[in-house]
Design a protein around this motif. Structure first.
Motif, PDB file in Angstrom:
ATOM      1  N   ASP A 196      -0.677   8.693  98.527  1.00 19.11           N
ATOM      2  CA  ASP A 196       0.453   9.033  99.396  1.00 19.11           C
ATOM      3  C   ASP A 196       1.762   9.050  98.621  1.00 19.11           C
ATOM      4  N   LEU A 197       1.930   8.117  97.714  1.00 18.93           N
ATOM      5  CA  LEU A 197       3.156   8.058  96.917  1.00 18.93           C
ATOM      6  C   LEU A 197       3.261   9.283  96.009  1.00 18.93           C
ATOM      7  N   ALA A 198       2.144   9.703  95.436  1.00 15.43           N
ATOM      8  CA  ALA A 198       2.149  10.887  94.571  1.00 15.43           C
ATOM      9  C   ALA A 198       2.525  12.134  95.364  1.00 15.43           C
ATOM     10  N   ARG A 199       1.924  12.313  96.525  1.00 20.60           N
ATOM     11  CA  ARG A 199       2.232  13.496  97.329  1.00 20.60           C
ATOM     12  C   ARG A 199       3.698  13.497  97.773  1.00 20.60           C
ATOM     13  N   GLY A 200       4.164  12.366  98.264  1.00 17.08           N
ATOM     14  CA  GLY A 200       5.534  12.305  98.737  1.00 17.08           C
ATOM     15  C   GLY A 200       6.553  12.469  97.631  1.00 17.08           C
ATOM     16  N   GLY A 201       6.329  11.820  96.498  1.00 16.60           N
ATOM     17  CA  GLY A 201       7.266  11.914  95.390  1.00 16.60           C
ATOM     18  C   GLY A 201       7.297  13.301  94.785  1.00 16.60           C
ATOM     19  N   MET A 202       6.134  13.926  94.617  1.00 14.85           N
ATOM     20  CA  MET A 202       6.085  15.219  93.956  1.00 14.85           C
ATOM     21  C   MET A 202       6.559  16.357  94.859  1.00 14.85           C
ATOM     22  N   LEU A 203       6.706  16.105  96.156  1.00 17.66           N
ATOM     23  CA  LEU A 203       7.319  17.118  97.008  1.00 17.66           C
ATOM     24  C   LEU A 203       8.758  17.396  96.580  1.00 17.66           C
ATOM     25  N   LEU A 204       9.398  16.435  95.918  1.00 14.95           N
ATOM     26  CA  LEU A 204      10.731  16.689  95.366  1.00 14.95           C
ATOM     27  C   LEU A 204      10.664  17.778  94.300  1.00 14.95           C
TER      28      LEU A 204
END
Length: 393
Positions: free
Chosen positions: A28-36
């Motif tokens: 979840d952290l990877a998906r949310g962070g990489m949306l930036l």
């Protein structure tokens, strides 16, 4: 596969969305962070009505932004989501099998609806849609890869070895053949982004989306690597795979950075080359970008170890909440870019600074919105709809 450590095990009969208490933080952290990074890439594409979305004659701080986008973002962000897509396929299949449901039928239906989501997204908003490609690759992976054994899946590591070898060959040829000159980075135009009316943009996108989707389908190799990782629960138990994650993070990001460095220096105006050399640097940049996928994912896996359950910062929780709603966050971005940059809306394109600031601002808004939905226990609207279409009531 064995138990994971550091998180409770989901009951085998559980159906529906995974409760937060049972979710691993790293995916979840990877998906949310990489949306930036997705926001930075796509906002620039809209702002300059073409790819790679860079000012060909940068000055001042624009040089820094160009360098950053090329070295760390372009062709390096979307492989993260391809890898996570494959990882998620294995998780969905594992949960479905444990619950005794028709796994293949569910996955095929879900991915078929993703193709539908992609067609709607591309027709209405953005030709550069990846959802349709994910759906097609998901169908192929379900039919051809999912039920294979460990020996078969290990073949993907050999494919990645060959890919790395090809990057090394490209880099060597570039060193030998590079020549100076005055070629500049130019944007390959996307007619739908420069259309002066919404109707014309729709017509253009109907022609652009199929070609774009066909061009990105080879990322099935990245999806396959995600499936290999998911079978080993690497992100569900990052502590047990700390050494592997460190090696992949260091190696993957080094290949992505070094492979993209020549093109980044040209884009920043730091070096000047001839047309043939510029094309070679662009090709090396694209080929090496695939390594950014596992590199960034491994980095987020290591980052998740710093925030065990019960000790996560509110900002980390909010970014992870966006990761749980990444489909909604992705679609929200396309709405924002259409409102801000196309000629028949606010028409704010043409500026590196505006595109960069808008990307960061929209990402922050999406993080705050996801955090608010998380506090109320609500899924993202796109996630809710996809689940309803896949499983019914």
């Amino acid at each position: 596969m064995g138990q994971t450590t550091g998180m409770p095990l989901l009951p085998a009969t559980t159906k529906g969305p995974v409760p937060r208490a049972y979710r691993a933080l790293a995916p979840d952290l990877a998906r949310g962070g990489m949306l930036l990074f997705i926001a930075l890439a796509n906002a620039a594409n809209f702002a300059f009505a073409g790819q790679p979305g860079l000012d060909g004659a940068p000055y001042g701080f624009q040089r820094v932004i160009n360098f950053f986008l090329v070295a760390f973002v372009d062709s390096r962000a979307y492989p993260v989501f391809a890898l996570m897509f494959g990882y998620g396929l294995v998780q969905l299949a594992r949960r479905s099998d444990a619950a005794g449901t028709a796994t293949r039928r569910i996955l095929l239906r879900r991915n078929a609806w993703l193709v539908g989501f992609g067609a709607a997204h591309a027709t209405l908003l953005y030709y550069g849609d990846f959802l349709g490609a994910y759906g097609i690759v998901g169908i192929l992976a379900t039919l051809l890869l999912l039920r294979r054994g460990d020996r078969f899946h290990s073949a993907v590591l050999w494919l990645w070895g060959l890919q790395l070898a090809s990057v090394a060959v490209l880099a060597g040829r570039l060193v030998v053949d590079a020549k100076g000159g005055d070629a500049a980075v130019t944007n390959s135009p996307n007619p739908s982004l420069a259309a002066t009316s919404y109707g014309n943009s729709v017509v253009d996108r109907l022609a652009e989306w199929p070609a774009h989707t066909a061009a990105v389908l080879p990322f099935i190799v990245v999806v396959w690597l995600g499936m290999w990782s998911g079978r080993r629960r690497i992100l569900e138990d990052p502590a047990a795979h700390r050494v592997l994650l460190r090696c992949v993070a260091a190696g993957g990001l080094a290949v992505a950075f070094l492979g993209g460095l020549p093109y980044a220096l040209v884009a920043a105006g730091a070096i000047h080359v001839d047309t043939a050399t510029l094309e070679a640097t662009a090709y090396l940049h694209s080929a090496s970008g695939m390594s950014g996928g596992p590199g960034y994912v491994a980095l987020f896996g290591l980052l998740a170890l710093r925030f065990p359950k019960g000790r996560q910062l509110s900002s980390v929780e909010a970014v992870a909440a966006l990761g749980r709603r990444s489909l909604s966050g992705y679609l929200l971005q396309s709405v924002a870019w259409t409102a801000l940059f196309v000629p028949f809306t606010l028409d704010l394109g043409g500026s590196t600074y505006t595109a960069f600031a808008a990307a960061v601002a929209v990402w922050i808004v999406s993080v705050l919105a996801a955090g608010a939905l998380e506090a109320r226990g609500q899924r993202g609207p796109a996630e809710w709809l996809l689940r309803r279409l896949t499983y019914g009531r």
